[in-house]
Write a protein that holds these residues in place. Structure first.
Motif, PDB file in Angstrom:
ATOM      1  N   ALA A  79      11.762 -41.072  18.321  1.00  0.00           N
ATOM      2  CA  ALA A  79      12.029 -40.426  17.040  1.00  0.00           C
ATOM      3  C   ALA A  79      10.809 -40.607  16.150  1.00  0.00           C
ATOM      4  O   ALA A  79      10.055 -41.578  16.279  1.00  0.00           O
ATOM      5  N   VAL A  80      10.618 -39.662  15.238  1.00  0.00           N
ATOM      6  CA  VAL A  80       9.496 -39.732  14.310  1.00  0.00           C
ATOM      7  C   VAL A  80       9.929 -39.082  13.007  1.00  0.00           C
ATOM      8  O   VAL A  80      10.740 -38.151  12.991  1.00  0.00           O
ATOM      9  N   ASP A  81       9.405 -39.574  11.889  1.00  0.00           N
ATOM     10  CA  ASP A  81       9.781 -39.076  10.572  1.00  0.00           C
ATOM     11  C   ASP A  81       8.761 -38.071  10.049  1.00  0.00           C
ATOM     12  O   ASP A  81       7.552 -38.208  10.282  1.00  0.00           O
ATOM     13  N   LEU A  82       9.263 -37.081   9.339  1.00  0.00           N
ATOM     14  CA  LEU A  82       8.429 -36.110   8.643  1.00  0.00           C
ATOM     15  C   LEU A  82       8.364 -36.540   7.184  1.00  0.00           C
ATOM     16  O   LEU A  82       9.394 -36.618   6.503  1.00  0.00           O
ATOM     17  N   ILE A  83       7.148 -36.819   6.698  1.00  0.00           N
ATOM     18  CA  ILE A  83       6.953 -37.402   5.374  1.00  0.00           C
ATOM     19  C   ILE A  83       6.085 -36.486   4.510  1.00  0.00           C
ATOM     20  O   ILE A  83       5.036 -36.002   4.953  1.00  0.00           O
ATOM     21  N   ALA A  84       6.502 -36.268   3.271  1.00  0.00           N
ATOM     22  CA  ALA A  84       5.650 -35.557   2.309  1.00  0.00           C
ATOM     23  C   ALA A  84       4.597 -36.523   1.780  1.00  0.00           C
ATOM     24  O   ALA A  84       4.901 -37.663   1.432  1.00  0.00           O
ATOM     25  N   LYS A  85       3.351 -36.065   1.736  1.00  0.00           N
ATOM     26  CA  LYS A  85       2.268 -36.896   1.207  1.00  0.00           C
ATOM     27  C   LYS A  85       1.765 -36.386  -0.133  1.00  0.00           C
ATOM     28  O   LYS A  85       0.813 -36.917  -0.691  1.00  0.00           O
ATOM     29  N   GLN A 135       8.414 -38.842   0.161  1.00  0.00           N
ATOM     30  CA  GLN A 135       9.786 -38.472   0.508  1.00  0.00           C
ATOM     31  C   GLN A 135       9.909 -38.178   1.997  1.00  0.00           C
ATOM     32  O   GLN A 135       9.070 -37.494   2.585  1.00  0.00           O
ATOM     33  N   THR A 136      10.964 -38.700   2.628  1.00  0.00           N
ATOM     34  CA  THR A 136      11.259 -38.379   4.018  1.00  0.00           C
ATOM     35  C   THR A 136      11.992 -37.053   4.065  1.00  0.00           C
ATOM     36  O   THR A 136      13.064 -36.900   3.479  1.00  0.00           O
ATOM     37  N   LEU A 137      11.420 -36.080   4.753  1.00  0.00           N
ATOM     38  CA  LEU A 137      11.938 -34.717   4.772  1.00  0.00           C
ATOM     39  C   LEU A 137      12.838 -34.458   5.974  1.00  0.00           C
ATOM     40  O   LEU A 137      13.754 -33.639   5.896  1.00  0.00           O
ATOM     41  N   ALA A 138      12.567 -35.128   7.085  1.00  0.00           N
ATOM     42  CA  ALA A 138      13.342 -34.912   8.309  1.00  0.00           C
ATOM     43  C   ALA A 138      13.015 -36.016   9.307  1.00  0.00           C
ATOM     44  O   ALA A 138      12.010 -36.728   9.160  1.00  0.00           O
ATOM     45  N   THR A 139      13.853 -36.120  10.325  1.00  0.00           N
ATOM     46  CA  THR A 139      13.568 -36.973  11.474  1.00  0.00           C
ATOM     47  C   THR A 139      13.689 -36.119  12.731  1.00  0.00           C
ATOM     48  O   THR A 139      14.681 -35.393  12.899  1.00  0.00           O
ATOM     49  N   SER A 178      -5.688 -18.121  -1.214  1.00  0.00           N
ATOM     50  CA  SER A 178      -6.329 -19.227  -1.932  1.00  0.00           C
ATOM     51  C   SER A 178      -5.447 -20.455  -2.111  1.00  0.00           C
ATOM     52  O   SER A 178      -5.878 -21.424  -2.724  1.00  0.00           O
ATOM     53  N   ALA A 179      -4.232 -20.425  -1.599  1.00  0.00           N
ATOM     54  CA  ALA A 179      -3.339 -21.575  -1.774  1.00  0.00           C
ATOM     55  C   ALA A 179      -3.771 -22.724  -0.871  1.00  0.00           C
ATOM     56  O   ALA A 179      -3.969 -22.530   0.332  1.00  0.00           O
ATOM     57  N   PRO A 180      -3.915 -23.934  -1.415  1.00  0.00           N
ATOM     58  CA  PRO A 180      -4.198 -25.091  -0.550  1.00  0.00           C
ATOM     59  C   PRO A 180      -2.942 -25.508   0.200  1.00  0.00           C
ATOM     60  O   PRO A 180      -1.821 -25.171  -0.203  1.00  0.00           O
ATOM     61  N   ILE A 181      -3.099 -26.222   1.292  1.00  0.00           N
ATOM     62  CA  ILE A 181      -1.937 -26.699   2.034  1.00  0.00           C
ATOM     63  C   ILE A 181      -1.203 -27.768   1.228  1.00  0.00           C
ATOM     64  O   ILE A 181      -1.774 -28.388   0.326  1.00  0.00           O
ATOM     65  N   LEU A 182       0.056 -27.974   1.564  1.00  0.00           N
ATOM     66  CA  LEU A 182       0.788 -29.140   1.078  1.00  0.00           C
ATOM     67  C   LEU A 182       0.730 -30.184   2.187  1.00  0.00           C
ATOM     68  O   LEU A 182       1.136 -29.914   3.321  1.00  0.00           O
ATOM     69  N   ASP A 183       0.232 -31.357   1.858  1.00  0.00           N
ATOM     70  CA  ASP A 183       0.022 -32.387   2.871  1.00  0.00           C
ATOM     71  C   ASP A 183       1.354 -33.008   3.293  1.00  0.00           C
ATOM     72  O   ASP A 183       2.073 -33.593   2.480  1.00  0.00           O
ATOM     73  N   MET A 230       3.709 -36.523  10.191  1.00  0.00           N
ATOM     74  CA  MET A 230       4.714 -37.147  11.060  1.00  0.00           C
ATOM     75  C   MET A 230       4.302 -38.599  11.289  1.00  0.00           C
ATOM     76  O   MET A 230       3.234 -38.865  11.843  1.00  0.00           O
ATOM     77  N   LYS A 231       5.142 -39.511  10.840  1.00  0.00           N
ATOM     78  CA  LYS A 231       4.806 -40.934  10.862  1.00  0.00           C
ATOM     79  C   LYS A 231       5.967 -41.760  11.423  1.00  0.00           C
ATOM     80  O   LYS A 231       7.092 -41.299  11.520  1.00  0.00           O
ATOM     81  N   HIS A 232       5.654 -43.012  11.724  1.00  0.00           N
ATOM     82  CA  HIS A 232       6.642 -44.017  12.125  1.00  0.00           C
ATOM     83  C   HIS A 232       7.329 -43.651  13.443  1.00  0.00           C
ATOM     84  O   HIS A 232       8.540 -43.813  13.592  1.00  0.00           O
ATOM     85  N   LEU A 233       6.552 -43.184  14.414  1.00  0.00           N
ATOM     86  CA  LEU A 233       7.128 -42.894  15.717  1.00  0.00           C
ATOM     87  C   LEU A 233       7.647 -44.178  16.344  1.00  0.00           C
ATOM     88  O   LEU A 233       6.962 -45.208  16.329  1.00  0.00           O
ATOM     89  N   ARG A 234       8.857 -44.119  16.877  1.00  0.00           N
ATOM     90  CA  ARG A 234       9.413 -45.281  17.556  1.00  0.00           C
ATOM     91  C   ARG A 234      10.121 -44.843  18.826  1.00  0.00           C
ATOM     92  O   ARG A 234      10.792 -43.804  18.852  1.00  0.00           O
TER      93      ARG A 234
END
Length: 309
Positions: free
Chosen positions: A40-46, A84-88, A269-274, A277-281
């Motif tokens: 499993a891994v978490d999707l995190i907003a940066k 913020q954690t957006l999904a797993t 011209s829109a920059p990405i939103l960073d 995917m973190k904390h893989l276990r």
């Protein structure tokens, strides 16, 4: 995203993106993980912004393995904040590793456009002017980028050249004038199509009204020239303002009573939103109980299989 659009239009493009990233095999993942194991891994907003593209994000992993599961803690259109954690995402660890970059590329791009569109749309609040996009999109990304504009609070202009009649400066030059271009379009286009014409001068506006244009685009006019044109049109045609409109200057036209303002900056011209995917276990127990991947020992390279198989 509309599920039919996701399947018929977006999925083939996602498959192309995966094929670009995995031409033979994911060498790094195959080296460290030859067999299926659940993880499993978490999707995190940066960064703070407006989220968009979760359906595309999820479908990317489902193409690699339909048993992959995404548990969402936010929805498209939500304002999210850094940390913020957006999904797993749960499934075969090989799928999580191999699909990560493509899935994030879509989500970051779409969320960036939604965030910027929301910013510009907010600046028009209180006016009668609606914010729309253009065809200035990244090749093979239009379905994703226009979806992101809608998600951010904007509206879509025509999707492509088959979607509507827009007579621009070179069409007018080729036809021999505004009236000639409108008459030719009226004679050729299906009766359900409105005729929009781009006008750079007041004289062209007068000619477009006389010829019965349905929509008049005021292109790269200054504030006073647009005000004069809108007063002259006086509801006889819809009005659109265009030409280098972005978050820095959109408020300057909010008092003119123009129906639509189109901005290529929303997509180009829109920059990405960073997001990351973190904390893989790795998960304890067998894949059957934890992630539904037991016995799925095929390498993560067959992206051309049907996602429902």
């Amino acid at each position: 995203m509309n599920p039919i659009t996701l399947t018929t239009v977006a999925e083939p493009l996602i498959r192309q993106a995966l094929a670009e990233d995995i031409t033979n095999e994911d060498v790094s993942t195959a080296a460290i993980m030859p067999d299926a194991r659940p993880a499993a891994v978490d999707l995190i907003a940066k960064a703070d912004g407006v989220l968009c593209g979760l359906d595309v994000f999820e479908r990317t992993f489902a193409i690699l393995d339909p048993e992959t599961r995404v548990q969402r803690f936010a929805a498209d259109g939500d304002s999210v904040c850094a940390g913020q954690t957006l999904a797993t995402v749960t499934g075969d660890v090989r799928v999580l590793l191999s699909g990560e970059r493509v899935a994030l590329n879509y989500l970051q791009r779409m969320s960036g456009i939604a965030t910027y569109t929301h910013c510009v749309a907010t600046l028009l609040e209180g006016s009668t002017t609606q914010l729309v996009d253009t065809r200035k999109t990244t090749p093979n990304m239009r379905v994703f980028e226009k979806e992101a504009v809608r998600c951010g609070g904007g509206r879509n202009h025509r999707y492509n050249l088959s979607d509507g009649v827009l007579l621009k400066d070179n069409h007018i030059a080729a036809a021999g004038g505004v009236r000639e271009a409108i008459e030719a379009a009226r004679a050729h286009a299906p009766f359900v199509r409105e005729i929009e014409v781009e006008c750079e001068t007041f004289a062209q506006v007068e000619e477009a009204i006389a010829a019965g244009a349905d929509i008049i685009m005021l292109d790269n006019m200054d504030h006073d020239a647009m005000a004069k044109a809108v007063a002259f049109i006086d509801g006889r045609a819809k009005t659109e303002c265009s030409g280098n409109i972005d978050a820095h200057n959109v408020q300057a036209i909010a008092d003119l009573g123009i129906d639509f303002v189109s901005s290529g900056a929303l997509t180009h011209s829109a920059p990405i939103l960073d997001v990351s995917m973190k904390h893989l276990r790795m998960l304890d127990g067998n894949a059957d109980s934890e992630a539904g991947v037991a016995g799925n020992n095929a390498p993560v390279t067959d992206i051309h299989r049907e996602s429902g198989q």
